[in-house]
Scaffold this motif. Structure first.
Motif, PDB file in Angstrom:
ATOM      1  N   ALA A 118       0.830  -1.212   0.000  1.00 34.26           N
ATOM      2  CA  ALA A 118       0.000   0.000   0.000  1.00 34.26           C
ATOM      3  C   ALA A 118       0.856   1.249   0.000  1.00 34.26           C
ATOM      4  O   ALA A 118       0.596   2.216  -0.734  1.00 34.26           O
ATOM      5  CB  ALA A 118      -0.927  -0.017   1.213  1.00 34.26           C
ATOM      6  N   THR A 119       1.898   1.248   0.820  1.00 33.01           N
ATOM      7  CA  THR A 119       2.750   2.431   0.914  1.00 33.01           C
ATOM      8  C   THR A 119       3.555   2.637  -0.358  1.00 33.01           C
ATOM      9  O   THR A 119       3.780   3.777  -0.789  1.00 33.01           O
ATOM     10  CB  THR A 119       3.680   2.305   2.132  1.00 33.01           C
ATOM     11  N   LEU A 120       3.974   1.529  -0.993  1.00 30.67           N
ATOM     12  CA  LEU A 120       4.708   1.651  -2.250  1.00 30.67           C
ATOM     13  C   LEU A 120       3.844   2.293  -3.330  1.00 30.67           C
ATOM     14  O   LEU A 120       4.274   3.218  -4.037  1.00 30.67           O
ATOM     15  CB  LEU A 120       5.185   0.277  -2.710  1.00 30.67           C
ATOM     16  N   ALA A 121       2.590   1.824  -3.443  1.00 22.61           N
ATOM     17  CA  ALA A 121       1.697   2.385  -4.451  1.00 22.61           C
ATOM     18  C   ALA A 121       1.391   3.846  -4.170  1.00 22.61           C
ATOM     19  O   ALA A 121       1.501   4.714  -5.041  1.00 22.61           O
ATOM     20  CB  ALA A 121       0.400   1.573  -4.507  1.00 22.61           C
ATOM     21  N   ALA A 122       1.029   4.133  -2.910  1.00 23.64           N
ATOM     22  CA  ALA A 122       0.663   5.504  -2.571  1.00 23.64           C
ATOM     23  C   ALA A 122       1.869   6.431  -2.599  1.00 23.64           C
ATOM     24  O   ALA A 122       1.778   7.583  -3.030  1.00 23.64           O
ATOM     25  CB  ALA A 122       0.013   5.530  -1.186  1.00 23.64           C
ATOM     26  N   GLY A 123       3.018   5.939  -2.131  1.00 25.20           N
ATOM     27  CA  GLY A 123       4.221   6.764  -2.158  1.00 25.20           C
ATOM     28  C   GLY A 123       4.674   7.087  -3.575  1.00 25.20           C
ATOM     29  O   GLY A 123       5.110   8.206  -3.870  1.00 25.20           O
ATOM     30  N   THR A 124       4.542   6.093  -4.482  1.00 23.92           N
ATOM     31  CA  THR A 124       4.868   6.347  -5.887  1.00 23.92           C
ATOM     32  C   THR A 124       3.929   7.388  -6.472  1.00 23.92           C
ATOM     33  O   THR A 124       4.346   8.285  -7.222  1.00 23.92           O
ATOM     34  CB  THR A 124       4.780   5.039  -6.698  1.00 23.92           C
ATOM     35  N   GLY A 125       2.651   7.289  -6.115  1.00 23.73           N
ATOM     36  CA  GLY A 125       1.698   8.284  -6.587  1.00 23.73           C
ATOM     37  C   GLY A 125       2.023   9.674  -6.080  1.00 23.73           C
ATOM     38  O   GLY A 125       1.937  10.665  -6.826  1.00 23.73           O
ATOM     39  N   CYS A 126       2.431   9.773  -4.824  1.00 24.91           N
ATOM     40  CA  CYS A 126       2.812  11.064  -4.266  1.00 24.91           C
ATOM     41  C   CYS A 126       4.037  11.629  -4.989  1.00 24.91           C
ATOM     42  O   CYS A 126       4.123  12.836  -5.248  1.00 24.91           O
ATOM     43  CB  CYS A 126       3.109  10.923  -2.778  1.00 24.91           C
ATOM     44  N   ALA A 127       4.978  10.756  -5.318  1.00 28.00           N
ATOM     45  CA  ALA A 127       6.172  11.219  -6.034  1.00 28.00           C
ATOM     46  C   ALA A 127       5.809  11.772  -7.403  1.00 28.00           C
ATOM     47  O   ALA A 127       6.319  12.822  -7.827  1.00 28.00           O
ATOM     48  CB  ALA A 127       7.169  10.067  -6.171  1.00 28.00           C
ATOM     49  N   LEU A 128       4.900  11.092  -8.100  1.00 26.71           N
ATOM     50  CA  LEU A 128       4.464  11.591  -9.404  1.00 26.71           C
ATOM     51  C   LEU A 128       3.765  12.934  -9.277  1.00 26.71           C
ATOM     52  O   LEU A 128       3.969  13.847 -10.086  1.00 26.71           O
ATOM     53  CB  LEU A 128       3.532  10.574 -10.068  1.00 26.71           C
ATOM     54  N   LEU A 129       2.935  13.065  -8.244  1.00 27.97           N
ATOM     55  CA  LEU A 129       2.266  14.344  -8.016  1.00 27.97           C
ATOM     56  C   LEU A 129       3.278  15.445  -7.736  1.00 27.97           C
ATOM     57  O   LEU A 129       3.182  16.558  -8.256  1.00 27.97           O
ATOM     58  CB  LEU A 129       1.283  14.222  -6.851  1.00 27.97           C
ATOM     59  N   ALA A 130       4.268  15.141  -6.907  1.00 29.40           N
ATOM     60  CA  ALA A 130       5.261  16.151  -6.544  1.00 29.40           C
ATOM     61  C   ALA A 130       6.087  16.589  -7.744  1.00 29.40           C
ATOM     62  O   ALA A 130       6.439  17.761  -7.882  1.00 29.40           O
ATOM     63  CB  ALA A 130       6.183  15.610  -5.454  1.00 29.40           C
ATOM     64  N   LEU A 131       6.380  15.644  -8.640  1.00 25.57           N
ATOM     65  CA  LEU A 131       7.236  15.954  -9.784  1.00 25.57           C
ATOM     66  C   LEU A 131       6.489  16.636 -10.918  1.00 25.57           C
ATOM     67  O   LEU A 131       7.088  17.357 -11.717  1.00 25.57           O
ATOM     68  CB  LEU A 131       7.876  14.666 -10.309  1.00 25.57           C
ATOM     69  N   THR A 132       5.175  16.415 -11.005  1.00 23.17           N
ATOM     70  CA  THR A 132       4.443  16.903 -12.183  1.00 23.17           C
ATOM     71  C   THR A 132       3.353  17.911 -11.881  1.00 23.17           C
ATOM     72  O   THR A 132       3.010  18.713 -12.745  1.00 23.17           O
ATOM     73  CB  THR A 132       3.798  15.722 -12.932  1.00 23.17           C
ATOM     74  N   ALA A 133       2.805  17.886 -10.643  1.00 15.66           N
ATOM     75  CA  ALA A 133       1.642  18.750 -10.379  1.00 15.66           C
ATOM     76  C   ALA A 133       2.023  20.196 -10.181  1.00 15.66           C
ATOM     77  O   ALA A 133       1.236  21.089 -10.439  1.00 15.66           O
ATOM     78  CB  ALA A 133       0.886  18.251  -9.148  1.00 15.66           C
ATOM     79  N   SER A 134       3.238  20.474  -9.696  1.00 21.07           N
ATOM     80  CA  SER A 134       3.586  21.854  -9.363  1.00 21.07           C
ATOM     81  C   SER A 134       3.907  22.696 -10.579  1.00 21.07           C
ATOM     82  O   SER A 134       3.863  23.915 -10.526  1.00 21.07           O
ATOM     83  CB  SER A 134       4.785  21.876  -8.410  1.00 21.07           C
ATOM     84  N   GLY A 135       4.238  22.033 -11.706  1.00 21.61           N
ATOM     85  CA  GLY A 135       4.654  22.808 -12.861  1.00 21.61           C
ATOM     86  C   GLY A 135       3.562  23.661 -13.456  1.00 21.61           C
ATOM     87  O   GLY A 135       3.819  24.756 -13.942  1.00 21.61           O
ATOM     88  N   GLY A 136       2.306  23.198 -13.428  1.00 24.37           N
ATOM     89  CA  GLY A 136       1.244  23.958 -14.051  1.00 24.37           C
ATOM     90  C   GLY A 136       0.397  24.725 -13.093  1.00 24.37           C
ATOM     91  O   GLY A 136      -0.652  25.224 -13.441  1.00 24.37           O
ATOM     92  N   GLY A 137       0.819  24.842 -11.853  1.00 24.31           N
ATOM     93  CA  GLY A 137       0.002  25.490 -10.857  1.00 24.31           C
ATOM     94  C   GLY A 137      -0.006  26.989 -10.989  1.00 24.31           C
ATOM     95  O   GLY A 137       0.828  27.618 -11.619  1.00 24.31           O
ATOM     96  N   ALA A 138      -0.998  27.595 -10.344  1.00 25.47           N
ATOM     97  CA  ALA A 138      -1.112  29.040 -10.368  1.00 25.47           C
ATOM     98  C   ALA A 138      -0.028  29.680  -9.514  1.00 25.47           C
ATOM     99  O   ALA A 138       0.371  30.813  -9.726  1.00 25.47           O
ATOM    100  CB  ALA A 138      -2.501  29.449  -9.873  1.00 25.47           C
ATOM    101  N   ARG A 139       0.460  28.951  -8.513  1.00 27.39           N
ATOM    102  CA  ARG A 139       1.506  29.482  -7.637  1.00 27.39           C
ATOM    103  C   ARG A 139       2.743  28.598  -7.784  1.00 27.39           C
ATOM    104  O   ARG A 139       2.738  27.428  -7.466  1.00 27.39           O
ATOM    105  CB  ARG A 139       1.021  29.482  -6.183  1.00 27.39           C
ATOM    106  N   THR A 140       3.838  29.165  -8.260  1.00 26.87           N
ATOM    107  CA  THR A 140       5.056  28.398  -8.489  1.00 26.87           C
ATOM    108  C   THR A 140       6.027  28.624  -7.347  1.00 26.87           C
ATOM    109  O   THR A 140       6.277  29.747  -6.943  1.00 26.87           O
ATOM    110  CB  THR A 140       5.711  28.815  -9.816  1.00 26.87           C
ATOM    111  N   GLY A 141       6.613  27.548  -6.818  1.00 30.68           N
ATOM    112  CA  GLY A 141       7.564  27.680  -5.722  1.00 30.68           C
ATOM    113  C   GLY A 141       8.836  28.378  -6.168  1.00 30.68           C
ATOM    114  O   GLY A 141       9.266  28.268  -7.314  1.00 30.68           O
ATOM    115  N   HIS A 142       9.479  29.120  -5.238  1.00 29.16           N
ATOM    116  CA  HIS A 142      10.677  29.877  -5.569  1.00 29.16           C
ATOM    117  C   HIS A 142      11.928  29.253  -4.993  1.00 29.16           C
ATOM    118  O   HIS A 142      13.026  29.702  -5.288  1.00 29.16           O
ATOM    119  CB  HIS A 142      10.538  31.319  -5.065  1.00 29.16           C
ATOM    120  N   ASP A 143      11.790  28.201  -4.171  1.00 29.68           N
ATOM    121  CA  ASP A 143      12.943  27.529  -3.577  1.00 29.68           C
ATOM    122  C   ASP A 143      12.554  26.075  -3.360  1.00 29.68           C
ATOM    123  O   ASP A 143      12.325  25.640  -2.236  1.00 29.68           O
ATOM    124  CB  ASP A 143      13.327  28.206  -2.263  1.00 29.68           C
TER     125      ASP A 143
END
Length: 300
Positions: A118-143
């Motif tokens: 369960a943790t492998l599946a969910a952790g992999t999903g979180c990694a994909l979200l972290a790597l791909t979801a922030s790029g198109g967001g309205a607020r982009t991180g600066h650091d």
């Protein structure tokens, strides 16, 4: 536990409505400082009994309370630096790992194959979200690197107060008493932080509304649900279930904030849901006729 995770998933979206000059420290301090005080007051005398329950319980409460104080400051700072999606998913995605390590060291809990899957599946999903979801967001991180480091600190802090809260509950105290004691101690640190940094947040009606929502709903109400969950399941399982939070955060980011998620981000969301199903759904397998054994419960 899933209800608590759903409410927590609204924090990033709610915080995005705060005035631009608001510090993430003040947002975190308001959320769990004021919310922690409310949780303590709701627990009443039962929270005080935790703090007066002897040297061992007091040590657990102090360690858990310290983790409560660190968590919101690190979490909201992580979202400010790395972006809402990345900060959320890294924090929640790493917390089961820290919780498992703490439970293994402190309690000797054996990790099951089901938990690993369960943790492998969910952790992999979180990694994909972290790597791909922030790029198109309205607020982009600066650091982003600094934000990821803060998210790891937040995840470790979250796991710590989950583990110590669970130990207090298993020592014979109610979940409300345990959460009230931990968050009351955390509020002793966070309320002074709010007094120093909270001017821009508390001086405008919109800031007050955001602070009130964060303190009451995803803090006070959600952690009452969280404590009730800890009374029934191990902290490692609890932190894995809260991987539902980034799914909620991603959906709200699209529907409310206007973020755009690509195919990989939605794949990550699906993997998080798959991990939750593996962990929570128990099923039975019916043997073929003639086996003579009837139904045998099978672990997922």
């Amino acid at each position: 536990m899933l209800g608590a995770a759903t409410l927590w998933g609204t924090t990033g979206t709610a915080a995005s409505f705060a005035p631009a000059a608001v510090s993430p420290l003040s947002t975190g301090a308001a959320t769990m400082g004021v919310g922690g005080l409310l949780t303590f007051l709701l627990a009443g005398r039962s929270a005080l009994r935790v703090l007066r329950g002897g040297r061992r319980l007091l040590l657990w409460a102090l360690l858990g309370g310290a983790a409560v104080a660190v968590y919101p400051l690190a979490f909201y700072s992580a979202m400010d630096r790395a972006g809402v999606a990345a900060g959320t998913v890294v924090t929640i995605g790493c917390s089961p790992v820290f919780a498992a390590l703490l439970e293994r060291v402190l309690v000797g809990v054996r990790l099951t194959l089901r938990w690993f899957a369960a943790t492998l599946a969910a952790g992999t999903g979180c990694a994909l979200l972290a790597l791909t979801a922030s790029g198109g967001g309205a607020r982009t991180g600066h650091d982003v690197p600094g934000g990821i480091a803060l998210a790891l600190l937040a995840g470790a802090s979250y796991a710590a107060f989950a583990c110590y809260g669970a130990r207090i509950i298993r020592a014979g105290h109610s979940s409300r008493a345990a959460m009230g004691g931990l968050f009351g101690l955390g509020a002793l640190v966070l309320l002074p932080v709010l007094a120093v940094t909270g001017g821009p947040l508390l001086s405008q009606p919109r800031g007050l509304l955001v602070a009130a929502y964060l303190a009451v709903v995803p803090m006070c109400v959600a952690y009452v649900l969280f404590g009730a969950g800890l009374a029934r399941i191990p902290a490692g399982t609890a932190t894995t279930l809260t991987l539902f939070e980034p799914v909620v955060a991603a959906v709200l980011g699209v529907a409310v904030v206007g973020e755009r998620l690509g195919a990989w981000a939605w794949t990550g969301t699906a993997l998080v849901l798959l991990g939750l199903l593996v962990l929570t759904v128990r099923f039975r397998v019916r043997r073929r006729a003639g086996s003579g054994t009837g139904r045998i419960p099978q672990e997922g």
